[in-house]
Scaffold this active site. Structure first.
Site, short mmCIF file in Angstrom:
data_model
loop_
_atom_site.label_atom_id
_atom_site.label_comp_id
_atom_site.label_asym_id
_atom_site.label_seq_id
_atom_site.Cartn_x
_atom_site.Cartn_y
_atom_site.Cartn_z
N ASP A 139 -146.43 82.54 6.69
CA ASP A 139 -145.42 83.03 7.64
C ASP A 139 -144.24 83.64 6.89
OD1 ASP A 139 -146.95 81.83 9.80
OD2 ASP A 139 -146.28 79.93 8.94
N ALA A 184 -164.73 74.33 1.29
CA ALA A 184 -164.93 75.26 0.17
C ALA A 184 -165.88 76.39 0.50
CB ALA A 184 -165.44 74.47 -1.04
N HIS A 187 -146.00 75.91 12.21
CA HIS A 187 -146.85 77.09 11.98
C HIS A 187 -147.50 77.45 13.32
CE1 HIS A 187 -149.61 79.91 10.23
NE2 HIS A 187 -150.66 79.19 10.58
N ARG A 231 -145.29 86.98 5.57
CA ARG A 231 -145.33 87.95 6.67
C ARG A 231 -143.92 88.39 7.05
NH1 ARG A 231 -149.71 84.35 10.12
NH2 ARG A 231 -151.59 85.36 9.32
P1 NAD Z 1 -164.03 78.66 8.19
O1 NAD Z 1 -164.65 78.23 9.46
O2 NAD Z 1 -164.47 79.93 7.55
O3 NAD Z 1 -164.25 77.51 7.10
C1 NAD Z 1 -163.94 76.19 7.36
C2 NAD Z 1 -164.85 75.36 6.47
O4 NAD Z 1 -164.42 74.00 6.58
C3 NAD Z 1 -166.33 75.42 6.87
O5 NAD Z 1 -167.10 75.78 5.74
C4 NAD Z 1 -166.62 73.99 7.33
O6 NAD Z 1 -167.95 73.58 7.03
C5 NAD Z 1 -165.58 73.21 6.54
N1 NAD Z 1 -165.30 71.88 7.07
C6 NAD Z 1 -165.22 71.48 8.36
N2 NAD Z 1 -164.98 70.17 8.43
C7 NAD Z 1 -164.86 69.72 7.17
C8 NAD Z 1 -164.62 68.46 6.60
N3 NAD Z 1 -164.46 67.37 7.36
N4 NAD Z 1 -164.57 68.37 5.26
C9 NAD Z 1 -164.75 69.44 4.47
N5 NAD Z 1 -165.00 70.67 4.95
C10 NAD Z 1 -165.06 70.81 6.29
O7 NAD Z 1 -162.46 78.63 8.41
P2 NAD Z 1 -161.32 79.35 7.54
O8 NAD Z 1 -161.12 80.71 8.06
O9 NAD Z 1 -161.59 79.15 6.09
O10 NAD Z 1 -160.03 78.51 8.01
C11 NAD Z 1 -159.88 77.16 7.68
C12 NAD Z 1 -158.66 76.58 8.42
O11 NAD Z 1 -157.48 77.16 7.93
C13 NAD Z 1 -158.67 76.83 9.93
O12 NAD Z 1 -158.23 75.67 10.61
C14 NAD Z 1 -157.66 77.95 10.08
O13 NAD Z 1 -157.10 78.00 11.38
C15 NAD Z 1 -156.65 77.55 9.04
N6 NAD Z 1 -155.70 78.57 8.60
C16 NAD Z 1 -154.40 78.17 8.37
C17 NAD Z 1 -153.46 79.09 7.92
C18 NAD Z 1 -152.02 78.69 7.67
O14 NAD Z 1 -151.19 79.58 7.45
N7 NAD Z 1 -151.66 77.42 7.66
C19 NAD Z 1 -153.84 80.42 7.72
C20 NAD Z 1 -155.16 80.79 7.96
C21 NAD Z 1 -156.08 79.84 8.41
C1 LMR Z 2 -152.80 82.44 10.65
O1 LMR Z 2 -151.59 82.30 10.85
O2 LMR Z 2 -153.29 83.53 10.34
C2 LMR Z 2 -153.71 81.24 10.76
O3 LMR Z 2 -153.00 80.10 11.11
C3 LMR Z 2 -154.87 81.48 11.65
C4 LMR Z 2 -154.46 81.46 13.10
O4 LMR Z 2 -155.13 80.80 13.89
O5 LMR Z 2 -153.48 82.12 13.44
#
Ligand code: NAD
Ligand code: LMR
Length: 323
Positions: free
Chosen positions: A157, A10, A185, A160
């Site tokens: 995706d 969060a 993904h 996009r």
């Molecule tokens: P971020 O580093 O800004 O935030 C991640 C947060 O998760 C941090 O605050 C961290 O303390 C917390 N965290 C870590 N371990 C945890 C746990 N066990 N329990 C609860 N919280 C925990 O990262 P972000 O930019 O917010 O991205 C989060 C994730 O989403 C990444 O893995 C990123 O690659 C992924 N992501 C996925 C997609 C998608 O399309 N599926 C798109 C964008 C990002």
């Molecule tokens: C995205 O598609 O933007 C996220 O999954 C972040 C990444 O690592 O590409």
């Protein structure tokens, strides 16, 4: 009774882009009150508390309560909607699969905690990467929850793919229908223009095959890396937006086909037991993989390649003892 929504990670960048939209009613609609739960690691609880103060300062009428946890068992007790965002993002030069070992460890205890306490109607969306396989880890550790209650996010995706196609054809995004992404993904994902339509006409007939194969598919597949390169951090607001799209469609329904990564029961030859993105139709609070779509040789080869990668990821987390 309010709906309990738990967001992990969060205090992260996606969390910050997500929580205010949830609390304002964009996830569950304008009539549904929300008990919001924020789950973080102990070091980030203070930052989550700061976000909670800001949520209070918004005076959202739908926000019945906000609570902060560092224990997944408590955070998921009675949860109706769980957004599993918390995980490390990749940085320049990494593939999402490089995160498997570090992030995979997060999703086993979270699956167990969901199994212990989630509400019967729980809906789970995994966003943290590698999202498909993290969802597989979570559901494998939650044997009492039906597999279809777990999904992973490929809606970013899809969004996009829609935006890139609309831009190419000089049409509005609303003119593009049924554009779904298959598979992982990751850069192997397959955006399907054979079943998509633009203003009611087959999309693939409106583009050049060379552009489709050699520009469009790689552009959509590598968009996450492009964002990291240009922005210096992984996508956040667009990811939060896609999470809202995914879950609000699941809860409230949507027109046309959508992309959701779900546990495969073997449809379209996708190996049973991987979490792969499929074309789904969502109605009345549930989704079903669409049957009878055209999958020709070109599409099948692309689907096979992305599913092969999912099988490798599954085997890797099996080796690590996570499933
Ligand atoms: P971020 O580093 O800004 O935030 C991640 C947060 O998760 C941090 O605050 C961290 O303390 C917390 N965290 C870590 N371990 C945890 C746990 N066990 N329990 C609860 N919280 C925990 O990262 P972000 O930019 O917010 O991205 C989060 C994730 O989403 C990444 O893995 C990123 O690659 C992924 N992501 C996925 C997609 C998608 O399309 N599926 C798109 C964008 C990002
Ligand atoms: C995205 O598609 O933007 C996220 O999954 C972040 C990444 O690592 O590409």
């Amino acid at each position: 009774m309010p709906t309990t929504v738990t967001v992990t990670g969060a205090a992260g960048q996606i969390g910050y882009a997500l929580l205010f939209r949830i609390a304002s009613g964009q996830l569950l609609g304008p009539d549904e009150k929300i008990d919001l739960r924020l789950l973080e690691i102990p070091d980030a609880v203070r930052a989550a508390e700061g976000t909670a103060l800001e949520l209070q300062d918004c005076a959202f009428p739908l926000l019945a309560s906000t609570e902060i946890f560092d224990d997944p068992v408590k955070a998921f007790d009675g949860v109706n909607v769980a957004l599993l965002v918390g995980a490390r993002p990749r940085t320049k030069g990494m593939e999402r699969a490089d995160l498997l070992e570090a992030n995979g460890q997060i999703f086993k205890p979270q699956g167990e905690a969901l199994n212990a306490g989630a509400a019967d109607d729980v809906r789970v969306l995994v966003v943290g990467n590698p999202a498909n396989t993290n969802a597989l880890i979570a559901l494998s550790n939650a044997p009492d929850i039906p597999n279809e209650r777990f999904t992973a996010m490929t809606r970013l995706d899809e969004n996009r793919a829609v935006a890139q196609l609309a831009d190419k054809l000089g049409v509005g995004v609303e003119d593009v229908q049924d554009l779904v992404v298959w598979g992982n993904h990751s850069p192997t994902m397959f955006p399907d223009l054979f079943n998509a339509k633009v203003n009611g006409e087959r999309a693939v007939d409106q583009v050049d095959m060379d552009w489709y194969e050699n520009e469009y598919i790689p552009r959509v597949g590598k968009r996450g890396a492009e964002i990291i390169d240009v922005r210096g951090a992984s996508s956040a607001a667009s990811a939060a937006n896609a999470a809202i799209d995914h879950l609000s469609d699941w809860v409230l329904g949507a027109d046309g086909l959508r992309s959701m990564a779900t546990y495969s029961s073997g449809a379209y030859g996708v190996e049973e037991g991987v979490v792969s993105s499929f074309p789904v139709r969502v109605t009345g609070g549930s989704y079903a993989v669409e049957e009878g779509l055209e999958v020709g040789d070109f599409a099948q080869a692309k689907i096979d390649a992305t599913v092969a990668e999912l099988k490798e990821e599954r085997d890797a987390v099996r080796e690590l003892g996570l499933i």
